[in-house]
Design a protein around this motif. Structure first.
Motif, short mmCIF file in Angstrom:
data_model
loop_
_atom_site.label_atom_id
_atom_site.label_comp_id
_atom_site.label_asym_id
_atom_site.label_seq_id
_atom_site.Cartn_x
_atom_site.Cartn_y
_atom_site.Cartn_z
N SER A 20 1.65 40.62 33.92
CA SER A 20 2.49 41.37 34.86
C SER A 20 1.63 42.06 35.92
O SER A 20 1.92 42.00 37.12
N ALA A 21 0.58 42.73 35.47
CA ALA A 21 -0.30 43.43 36.41
C ALA A 21 -0.95 42.45 37.39
O ALA A 21 -1.05 42.73 38.59
N CYS A 22 -1.37 41.30 36.88
CA CYS A 22 -2.00 40.30 37.76
C CYS A 22 -1.01 39.77 38.79
O CYS A 22 -1.37 39.59 39.96
N ALA A 23 0.23 39.53 38.38
CA ALA A 23 1.24 39.07 39.33
C ALA A 23 1.54 40.13 40.38
O ALA A 23 1.78 39.81 41.55
N ILE A 24 1.53 41.39 39.98
CA ILE A 24 1.76 42.48 40.94
C ILE A 24 0.69 42.47 42.01
O ILE A 24 0.97 42.68 43.20
N THR A 25 -0.56 42.18 41.63
CA THR A 25 -1.64 42.17 42.63
C THR A 25 -1.43 41.09 43.68
O THR A 25 -1.87 41.24 44.82
N GLU A 26 -0.77 39.98 43.30
CA GLU A 26 -0.49 38.93 44.29
C GLU A 26 0.72 39.30 45.14
O GLU A 26 0.71 39.13 46.36
N ALA A 27 1.78 39.78 44.49
CA ALA A 27 3.01 40.10 45.22
C ALA A 27 2.84 41.32 46.11
O ALA A 27 3.44 41.39 47.20
N PHE A 28 2.03 42.28 45.66
CA PHE A 28 1.87 43.55 46.35
C PHE A 28 0.38 43.90 46.42
O PHE A 28 -0.12 44.65 45.59
N PRO A 29 -0.34 43.34 47.40
CA PRO A 29 -1.80 43.55 47.48
C PRO A 29 -2.17 45.03 47.58
O PRO A 29 -1.47 45.84 48.21
N LEU A 30 -3.27 45.37 46.95
CA LEU A 30 -3.74 46.75 46.86
C LEU A 30 -3.85 47.43 48.22
O LEU A 30 -3.51 48.61 48.37
N GLU A 31 -4.30 46.69 49.23
CA GLU A 31 -4.54 47.30 50.53
C GLU A 31 -3.28 47.89 51.14
O GLU A 31 -3.33 48.88 51.88
N LYS A 32 -2.13 47.32 50.84
CA LYS A 32 -0.87 47.77 51.42
C LYS A 32 0.03 48.50 50.43
O LYS A 32 0.93 49.23 50.85
N PHE A 33 -0.20 48.31 49.14
CA PHE A 33 0.74 48.83 48.13
C PHE A 33 0.00 49.53 46.98
O PHE A 33 0.16 49.17 45.83
N PRO A 34 -0.80 50.57 47.28
CA PRO A 34 -1.61 51.16 46.21
C PRO A 34 -0.85 52.06 45.24
O PRO A 34 -1.29 52.27 44.11
N LEU A 35 0.30 52.60 45.66
CA LEU A 35 1.00 53.59 44.83
C LEU A 35 2.13 52.92 44.06
O LEU A 35 3.11 52.43 44.65
N ILE A 36 2.01 52.90 42.74
CA ILE A 36 2.94 52.16 41.87
C ILE A 36 3.66 53.14 40.95
O ILE A 36 3.02 53.94 40.25
N PHE A 37 4.98 53.07 40.92
CA PHE A 37 5.81 53.91 40.06
C PHE A 37 6.41 53.03 38.97
O PHE A 37 7.22 52.15 39.25
N LEU A 38 5.98 53.24 37.73
CA LEU A 38 6.43 52.39 36.62
C LEU A 38 7.45 53.15 35.77
O LEU A 38 7.17 54.26 35.30
#
Length: 232
Positions: free
Chosen positions: A39-57
């Protein structure tokens, strides 16, 4: 290649039981770790760190919530800034240990939901509330939480199935999570067959024997990736 199989609820349950049988040899904590990692790996592709660093789980009370805490730990090590909203924590293994791991990394853990303006500061919401075992009505406090998350307009990434959806019929009452991205785990479920967002598959651990038993027709995972994008 034949089309991937979409599992009904009973098949999904039996597949998990088979994975944890003496023949396959897995334990629940292993499957949770692999699910959270994919799941975490897929998130890095769908939401790259440079644009989407703040994640609310948003962490539910069962195994789906455990997947979410594993994902949060990996996202932290990938450079993201995760925050957990965990309204009904369980003080038993493996959940107690997973929460301890997140706290040791100084990942913020909230037991009360933030206000809408604070929620909108995050770049992605990860829905780790309910998995394939969900049935019936959405109970408090998650009924309010799902409505709240949907109203935020922040992109939502769901783990295994959008929370509140019927596992076989989908979002039949329109009260479930309105996910933008989904990662199905092990094999997709019938209720997401018509899912219109980006749809990944995670869980790179199924043997050929088990795949044949359930006629899964799983796609090939590229390279060393822990996920694969499914075609519409």
């Amino acid at each position: 290649m034949s089309q991937i199989k979409y599992l009904n609820q009973d098949e999904a349950k039996k597949l998990d039981e088979d994975l944890m049988s003496e023949t396959q040899g897995f334990i629940n904590e292993q499957l949770m770790e692999l699910a959270g990692l994919s799941s975490a790996c897929a998130i890095t592709e769908a939401f790259p760190l440079e644009k989407f660093p703040l994640i609310f789980l948003v962490i539910g009370p069962g195994n789906n919530g455990g997947d979410g805490m594993v994902a949060a730990r990996h996202l932290h090590h990938f450079g993201y800034h995760p925050t957990l909203f965990y309204p009904k924590p369980k003080d038993i293994p493996p959940f107690k240990g997973l929460l301890r791991q997140c706290k040791e990394l100084e990942i913020p853990v909230l037991e009360k939901e933030p206000n809408l303006e604070d929620l909108k500061k995050y770049h992605v919401i990860v829905d780790a509330i309910f998995g394939y075992s969900f049935r019936g009505d959405i109970r408090a406090p998650f009924d309010r939480a799902i409505e709240f998350l949907n109203s935020s307009k922040v992109p939502i990434f769901s783990i295994d199935i959008p929370s509140g959806w019927d596992v076989e019929k989908g979002n039949v009452n329109d009260k479930g999570i309105k996910a933008d991205v989904l990662i199905s785990l092990t094999a997709p479920k019938l209720g997401v067959k018509e899912f219109q967002g980006k749809h990944y598959l995670g869980g790179r651990f199924v043997s050929k024997n088990l795949e044949k038993k359930y006629n899964l027709n799983l796609p090939k995972f590229p390279g060393t990736q822990q996920f694969v994008l499914l075609p519409h």
